[in-house]
Structures are given as C-alpha cells and as structure tokens.
Scaffold this active site. Structure first.
Site, PDB file in Angstrom:
ATOM      1  N   TYR A   1      -3.603  -5.667   9.590  1.00  0.00           N
ATOM      2  CA  TYR A   1      -2.923  -6.616   8.715  1.00  0.00           C
ATOM      3  C   TYR A   1      -1.649  -7.094   9.394  1.00  0.00           C
ATOM      4  O   TYR A   1      -0.750  -6.301   9.663  1.00  0.00           O
ATOM      5  CB  TYR A   1      -2.604  -5.868   7.425  1.00  0.00           C
ATOM      6  CG  TYR A   1      -2.180  -6.681   6.235  1.00  0.00           C
ATOM      7  CD1 TYR A   1      -2.846  -7.834   5.876  1.00  0.00           C
ATOM      8  CD2 TYR A   1      -1.127  -6.242   5.438  1.00  0.00           C
ATOM      9  CE1 TYR A   1      -2.474  -8.545   4.752  1.00  0.00           C
ATOM     10  CE2 TYR A   1      -0.746  -6.945   4.314  1.00  0.00           C
ATOM     11  CZ  TYR A   1      -1.423  -8.097   3.972  1.00  0.00           C
ATOM     12  OH  TYR A   1      -1.046  -8.794   2.860  1.00  0.00           O
TER      13      TYR A   1
ATOM     14  N   GLU B   1       9.103  -9.648   4.040  1.00  0.00           N
ATOM     15  CA  GLU B   1      10.321 -10.326   3.605  1.00  0.00           C
ATOM     16  C   GLU B   1      11.508  -9.413   3.875  1.00  0.00           C
ATOM     17  O   GLU B   1      12.160  -9.496   4.896  1.00  0.00           O
ATOM     18  CB  GLU B   1      10.219 -10.691   2.127  1.00  0.00           C
ATOM     19  CG  GLU B   1      11.411 -11.465   1.619  1.00  0.00           C
ATOM     20  CD  GLU B   1      11.232 -11.864   0.173  1.00  0.00           C
ATOM     21  OE1 GLU B   1      12.056 -11.439  -0.649  1.00  0.00           O
ATOM     22  OE2 GLU B   1      10.274 -12.585  -0.143  1.00  0.00           O
TER      23      GLU B   1
ATOM     24  N   ASN C   1      -3.756  -2.961  -4.897  1.00  0.00           N
ATOM     25  CA  ASN C   1      -2.873  -4.005  -4.383  1.00  0.00           C
ATOM     26  C   ASN C   1      -3.344  -5.386  -4.835  1.00  0.00           C
ATOM     27  O   ASN C   1      -3.140  -5.775  -5.968  1.00  0.00           O
ATOM     28  CB  ASN C   1      -2.814  -3.873  -2.857  1.00  0.00           C
ATOM     29  CG  ASN C   1      -1.863  -4.853  -2.211  1.00  0.00           C
ATOM     30  OD1 ASN C   1      -1.037  -5.445  -2.876  1.00  0.00           O
ATOM     31  ND2 ASN C   1      -1.974  -5.029  -0.919  1.00  0.00           N
ATOM     32  N   CYS C   2      -4.004  -6.148  -3.979  1.00  0.00           N
ATOM     33  CA  CYS C   2      -4.387  -7.524  -4.279  1.00  0.00           C
ATOM     34  C   CYS C   2      -5.901  -7.639  -4.431  1.00  0.00           C
ATOM     35  O   CYS C   2      -6.644  -6.729  -4.056  1.00  0.00           O
ATOM     36  CB  CYS C   2      -3.888  -8.461  -3.184  1.00  0.00           C
ATOM     37  SG  CYS C   2      -4.326  -7.942  -1.514  1.00  0.00           S
TER      38      CYS C   2
ATOM     39  N   CYS D   1      -1.398 -13.865  -0.316  1.00  0.00           N
ATOM     40  CA  CYS D   1      -0.871 -14.813   0.665  1.00  0.00           C
ATOM     41  C   CYS D   1      -1.598 -14.786   2.000  1.00  0.00           C
ATOM     42  O   CYS D   1      -1.628 -15.777   2.694  1.00  0.00           O
ATOM     43  CB  CYS D   1       0.624 -14.605   0.862  1.00  0.00           C
ATOM     44  SG  CYS D   1       1.094 -13.233   1.898  1.00  0.00           S
TER      45      CYS D   1
ATOM     46  N   ASN E   1      -7.908  -4.901  -2.289  1.00  0.00           N
ATOM     47  CA  ASN E   1      -7.233  -4.126  -1.258  1.00  0.00           C
ATOM     48  C   ASN E   1      -6.503  -2.970  -1.928  1.00  0.00           C
ATOM     49  O   ASN E   1      -5.920  -3.135  -2.993  1.00  0.00           O
ATOM     50  CB  ASN E   1      -6.235  -5.011  -0.496  1.00  0.00           C
ATOM     51  CG  ASN E   1      -5.502  -4.259   0.600  1.00  0.00           C
ATOM     52  OD1 ASN E   1      -4.462  -3.662   0.357  1.00  0.00           O
ATOM     53  ND2 ASN E   1      -6.030  -4.295   1.795  1.00  0.00           N
TER      54      ASN E   1
ATOM     55  N   MET F   1      -6.865 -12.892  -0.419  1.00  0.00           N
ATOM     56  CA  MET F   1      -6.431 -12.191  -1.635  1.00  0.00           C
ATOM     57  C   MET F   1      -4.902 -12.221  -1.652  1.00  0.00           C
ATOM     58  O   MET F   1      -4.247 -11.331  -1.114  1.00  0.00           O
ATOM     59  CB  MET F   1      -6.884 -10.737  -1.622  1.00  0.00           C
ATOM     60  CG  MET F   1      -8.373 -10.516  -1.578  1.00  0.00           C
ATOM     61  SD  MET F   1      -8.759  -8.742  -1.538  1.00  0.00           S
ATOM     62  CE  MET F   1      -8.218  -8.301   0.117  1.00  0.00           C
TER      63      MET F   1
ATOM     64  N   SER G   1      -4.176 -11.768   2.902  1.00  0.00           N
ATOM     65  CA  SER G   1      -5.063 -10.619   3.050  1.00  0.00           C
ATOM     66  C   SER G   1      -6.514 -11.050   2.866  1.00  0.00           C
ATOM     67  O   SER G   1      -6.873 -11.608   1.834  1.00  0.00           O
ATOM     68  CB  SER G   1      -4.691  -9.556   2.009  1.00  0.00           C
ATOM     69  OG  SER G   1      -5.516  -8.432   2.127  1.00  0.00           O
TER      70      SER G   1
ATOM     71  N   GLY H   1       5.178 -15.252   1.531  1.00  0.00           N
ATOM     72  CA  GLY H   1       3.867 -15.852   1.748  1.00  0.00           C
ATOM     73  C   GLY H   1       3.615 -16.958   0.752  1.00  0.00           C
ATOM     74  O   GLY H   1       2.761 -17.811   0.944  1.00  0.00           O
TER      75      GLY H   1
END
Length: 723
Positions: free
Chosen positions: A552, A557, A184-185, A395, A416, A393, A397, A691
């Site tokens: 989390y 959105e 992910n991020c 917006c 993540n 990481m 996390s 974010g």
C-alpha cells in the site's frame, strides 16, 4: 556505521542464529544492527564505538548459545561500559533507557492523552483535514480516540506497540483499533442491498421504485457504513448500478405519456422527464453526502466510481454526476468536498474522439479543471495491475481480483482490514550508506509489520455480526450473516485485504544516491527493488495465512509530519531528507523540482506493479479552466502508463473580487492573491490535503499553520487516518 561483519569476523553466523526473548515473552530474531545503533548514540568516537561493539558482540556469542533475553542484553551493555570505565556513557545509556520507559508509560496513560486534547495540542486536535474539532460530536470522538489509543497500545504485542511509539512503523487508526474490532475501508454491495432490501435501525427498507429513492437509500447506507468502520467507502460503477431504477422512472413517465402525449412524442416526453429525475437524484445524493455526519462527527469519506455504462440511462447518470459537481453547492456554488468522483476511461468507449462516450470524457475534463474531481481510472492498466476493474475502496486502496467458491467474480462487499506502514527514511538514515545494513534493518521492520498485521487480522476476526449489523447482517459486506456466524468467512481465503504500507521512498533514494537521483537508473531500480521486496513478502504471507496481503503506497497526512519529526529528534536536520520537515508521500516524485506531468508519471509508473494494493498518481497544474485541452492531453497520454490519476489544480475562488486561481498562504490564513480577502464566507479554498479534498478556510487543521500546510500540500497527497 562500520560493517558489523568486520567487527564480528567469524562469529557473525553464530550471532545471526540467536533469538531474543522480549519482556512480554515474545521471541524474535537477534539483529546486531540494534546493538550498533545504541552504541553509536552513546559516543561519536569511532575507535571506541568499534571496541565496544566488538566486546559486546563477543560476550553475547561466548556466553549465550541460542537465546538471550532483553534483560541479559542490558546487563552486558552495563558490564562492558563499566569494564571500560565509561561512566559517562553508562549514564547516557541509563538515561536512554529511562526515556524509553517514560515514553511508554506516558503513551498508555489515558489521562495524559486526554490532557493533550483538552489543552488543544495541534497534532491531536488537527490530525485530520476533514474533522472539525469544534463540533461536539467530533470532540466526543476525539476524546474516545485518546482513550482508545492508550488502551490499544497495551492490547497489541509489545514489540509492535513500542515500534509504533519509536516511529519505526505506524499502526494506522489506533484511535479505533485494536480497542474495537472495526474494519477499515470497503466497496459497499449497493447492488445486493438495493435489489434485496435491507434493514437500518427499526426500519425494513424495501427495494426502491425510482432513482430518487435509490440515491436516498444509498445516502442512508453510506452514513451507517461510515459509522461502523473507520475508513472510506465506495460505490462502484454507480451509473450501471442506478440505471435500472432510472428505467423505472422512464416506464412510469411513458405510462403517463399514453394518457397525455401524442403517440409520436411519448418517448421524448418520458426521456425528458427521466433526465430531470436523474439530475435531481444525483444532486440530492451530493447534498445528502455533504450534509451527513457519521458517528465520529465527520462527513463520510465517500467515493463514487462511474463511466463505463453505454445505455441512455447510464450516460444520463454520468452526465448528471458531472454537471451537478460543476454547478457546485449552494447559492455560491462552492466546490463539493464529497463524494470523491472517480471517472473510468476505456479505449474504444471514451478515450478518443469518435468513441461513443467521448463527449462525457470531455465533460469530465471540464469538471476536473473547475472542481479537481473527477480523478480518473485507466481501464486496461487497472486490469493489468489488480486483475480486474473496480473503483478504489476510499482514496486509493484497491482490491485484487477474487472469485467465490462458485467461480463468480466478486468486488462489491469486500473490504480492507487495516494498514501498518514502515518508515523507510529512518531505515536509510540508520544504515548510513551501507546497503547491506539497510536490507538487514528492512528485514527486521518487515517482520515487526508482519506481527502487527497478523494482530489486526486477529482483532477483526473477533467481531460479531451484531457489532455492525449494516456490514455483516444487512448486506454491505455482501453475504448476510446470522448472529452465530463467524465474520471471518467474509475475510479469509483472500476475500479481504490487509495492507503493508510504506512512506518516504524518495528520501531513501536521496540517502543513497544524493538529492538529484530521479534520472539515475541505478537509484530508480534500487527504489523499485524496495517496493518489490515488500511485495514478495506479502505474497509469502498470503500463501501462509490465507488473507490477501497487499503493498500500500500509504496515504499519509499527519504521518508525513510524524515520521519526520521523530527522525529529526533522532538524527537532526539531514539535508534534503529531514530538513524539509516532512517526508514525501508514497512513491511520488519530489514536486519541489516542478516536473512536467509527463516526467512525473514516467518516473512513478514502475512502482504500482508491486504496490497494487494502494496507489494513485497526481499531477500539478495552474488554473486550467481556460485550457481543458491541456488536461485532456495528459489524461490521454497517461492511459497506457498509469492506472489511477488525480488532478491538483488551482481552483480557489474569491466571491468578493471574482479572483480565480491559487490563494496565498500567510501566517493569518489563506488569502485572495488579488484583494487579500480571507473571510471563509466569501472565499472558496479547496486543497487536496488528503486523498480527498479539504477546505482549509473552514477546517481547523490548518489554523495557525497555513504557510506550513501550503508548502506541503503538493507533497502530502493523502489522508492518513481514513483509508
């Protein structure tokens, strides 16, 4: 829902011990509430409901010892309905099953999903505020994503896939995972990559010799990382990261000065030239990020953290980042959408007048009034919540503090692995005011989420270093692996996070305590207890599996719509819950009630203690360009209350008449409140629809939906698919 305990009387303990074997062979716990919910969908006759439940439960307890299959449960339902001569209910039950089967077959049919895209389905084409679906590369990514979603559902445990389809949970970024084993991020290890050099494509890139080259390399790294994962990427402490390369510029100019400048003015000459180099480098980075496209056809979702440096070079970099953002992009000086700026505030450094970097905080305030960014991180609170200080990481996390085998604290190069979110309002609606049933359903949903998260870990572990060289072999994830190495060594022992998300905490409070529960201590404690419940499970899983499970506060959105639409279909328009046609994001206060910033932050500050894997607070303001002191007052007050704070202000601008403020949403688009202008070429409309910021004048997400989006902008907060 009448009490299941009352219906079952003394047999409830036997029933609770039972297991259910699913169609795919997976064995799960037996949850009586599921039987009750199905019965309640078949008839509204309370007496008949009670009778049917009692008969079904008794049959199951009497005829099965410890394990029953889903096929057996269906058979019991059918037999009991026939015995009670309920032909119409039996017909409804069969239709209920057929609808579920059809939904599953449709979801795993790639052609059906592709037809949604090709036919311009709004929720498909406009699912992300920063993806322009008119662009070929984005269309290509959306096409691949439709196939990815269909195939991905068949790859995961069926119980997880069907829970996702029903709207019980949301398996984020299904268009990328599990079809691929992407992560992910992340916080990119820019320091290691710039110091040691790296490889992209066919080029071996040497360490930069100037700040201009350093930022150019950063932009190339960002583009490649964004193409190798599906979430946001961040540069932590960018001012401190880039200062050594600015110093190289200074030393070069100082050497030039020895030849051309009299001795007493050489330092001044070198600093003046270096300051210009720094500004140009940061401006170039801003333009490069905003003109880049990753392989999925969108600008990389990038965050730049800064603000703690104290040297001359670090201060100049901080000021340049802010001045470049204030100036804006192009001849019209439009607000830059990326990178997201996150400014660090620290007591004794820049919080109060008299602190050495207070002047830069004031510049950050000015920037936020004009461009919404930067968001701000409160140093001491971030350390309290996450164990040490670092940028998010993406917006919102956050990594937790972690040390390697040598005892060194590591932030950069960590990541993540994915997010699974629970639909909390649905649980509250299904419980119908019964808190005991609420917690029983919560247990079931959390268990499903656990299975989903373990599957995400398993899938990420199947990646090979050559699948994403920039991440695994060339330093973005820190340690550089060889082709034969296991990527899991960068994930396990709690190095990576995996996130359990939630949405709609506000609606849960409404379901149990009414629409005006914000000032009710019992209600507030109950909602905090829910987040702590998730947190405690994450701690348990972390100890059991060796990965850092984190709670989390989900960026959501399209998910604010999707969950609510599913629940409208299931429960109808429920006042103050589904009738709004969206769910409140995360733990946020319902801003329809127009709380002051201090009321909102005071209400929200208890939740991140248990949701430190992802959180942010927002406050809503009018146009603040003429009153920056008001924003600074909120920032200063918030320092000891929250860790991460964003500014939502009216910064829309009309180049035709000069209007500054909030554009008016209409069915035909956002328009200038003063002259009615809605031409994207002469308007700059920026909303925090995710974010990150978004421009609804040019992004297709809001085409034809401007009034709806505008009414939700304050509540949605964050982007669902890219965090």
């Amino acid at each position: 829902m009448d009490s299941i305990k009352t219906v079952l009387s003394d047999k409830i303990e036997n029933l609770k011990k039972m297991k259910v074997t699913k169609v795919d062979g997976e064995v799960v716990n037996f949850y009586p509430y599921k039987i009750a919910l199905v019965v309640e969908t078949l008839t509204s006759d309370a007496a008949l409901q009670t009778s049917l439940k009692e008969q079904i439960f008794n049959r199951i307890v009497d005829d099965w010892d410890n394990n029953i299959s889903t096929a057996d449960i269906r058979q019991v339902f059918q037999e009991i309905l026939r015995l009670n001569k309920q032909a119409k209910l039996l017909e409804r039950y069969e239709a209920y099953r057929e609808k579920d089967i059809k939904k599953w077959k449709t979801a795993i049919d790639p052609q059906y999903k592709l037809n949604q895209l090709f036919n311009g389905n709004d929720m498909v084409v406009h699912e992300n505020a920063n993806k322009d679906s008119n662009v070929f590369s984005t269309r290509r990514d959306l096409t691949a994503g439709m196939v990815g979603k269909s195939v991905g559902l068949t790859m995961m445990p069926e119980i997880v896939a069907k829970a996702h389809l029903r709207g019980d949970i949301h398996f984020h970024d299904l268009d990328y995972s599990p079809l691929t084993s992407m992560t992910n991020c992340c916080l990119i290890d820019f320091k290691g990559m710039l110091e040691k050099g790296f490889k992209i494509g066919n080029a071996d890139v040497e360490p930069p010799k100037s700040i201009q080259t350093a930022t150019a390399q950063m932009s190339q790294i960002i583009a490649n990382v964004a193409s190798s994962q599906y979430g946001g990427c961040s540069a932590d402490r960018a001012d401190e990261l880039l200062a050594p390369y600015a110093k190289l510029n200074y030393e070069k100019h100082l050497k030039e000065a020895e030849e051309w400048v009299e001795e007493g003015r050489r330092d001044e000459f070198a600093k003046t030239k270096t300051a210009k180099d720094i500004y140009d480098a940061m401006q170039a980075l801003e333009y490069e990020v905003n003109t880049l496209f990753s392989s999925n056809g969108q600008t990389p979702f990038t965050t730049v953290g800064f603000g703690l440096g104290t040297s001359w070079f670090e201060r100049e970099i901080q000021k340049a980042i802010l001045k470049v953002r204030i100036k804006g992009l192009g001849k019209q000086h439009r607000t830059a959408i990326f990178p997201k700026l996150v400014f660090s505030i620290k007591r004794g450094l820049n919080l109060n007048a008299g602190d050495p970097n207070y002047d830069i905080k004031q510049l950050a305030v000015e920037c936020a009034t004009k461009r919404m960014y930067p968001d701000v991180l409160m140093y001491d609170k971030i350390v309290e919540l996450t164990g040490n200080f670092k940028a998010p990481m993406g917006c919102r996390s956050f990594l937790q503090a972690w040390k390697d085998a040598n005892g060194n604290e590591v932030n950069n190069g960590r990541m993540n692995l994915g997010v699974v979110t629970i639909n909390l309002p649905r649980i509250a609606l299904e419980a119908k005011g019964d808190r005991q049933v609420f917690w029983e359903i919560m247990e079931d949903r959390v268990e499903t989420a656990r299975r989903a998260l373990l599957f995400r870990i398993k899938r990420c572990r199947q990646a090979q270093p050559q699948n994403a060289p920039i991440l695994y072999k060339n330093g973005a994830f820190g340690k550089r692996l060889q082709d034969e190495d296991e990527v899991d060594e960068l994930f396990n022992k709690n190095r990576a996070t995996i996130s359990l998300g939630y949405i709609g905490l506000y609606e849960v409070g409404t379901a149990f305590f009414g629409a005006d529960w914000e000032q009710n201590p019992e209600a507030h404690d109950f909602t905090v207890k829910i987040v702590k419940y998730l947190h405690d499970y994450c701690l348990q899983w972390e100890n059991e599996y060796g990965y850092h499970f984190s709670v989390y506060s989900t960026p959501a959105e399209s998910l604010t719509d999707r969950f609510c639409e599913d629940d409208i279909e299931k429960f109808g328009k429920v006042k103050d819950i589904t009738d709004k046609e969206y769910y409140t994001n995360s733990f946020h206060y319902d801003v329809r009630k127009n709380p002051t910033p201090f009321e909102k932050l005071s209400f929200e500050e208890a939740y991140p203690k248990y949701a430190s894997g992802g959180f942010i607070h927002y406050c809503e303001y009018p146009n603040l360009k003429q009153n920056p002191a008001a924003l600074e007052a909120v920032w200063t007050w918030a320092y000891d209350h929250v860790g991460y704070l964003g500014t939502n202000a009216s910064i829309d601008h009309c180049y035709k008449c000069g209007y500054d403020g909030d554009f008016k949403p209409t069915a035909r688009g956002f328009e200038c409140a003063q002259c009615g202008n809605r031409d994207p070429k002469t308007c700059d409309v920026v909303k925090r629809t995710c974010g990150y910021l978004g421009n609804p004048m040019i992004r297709p997400m809001v085409h034809g939906r401007h009034q709806e989006i505008a009414s939700r902008v304050k509540h949605m907060g964050q982007g669902e698919a890219n965090e």
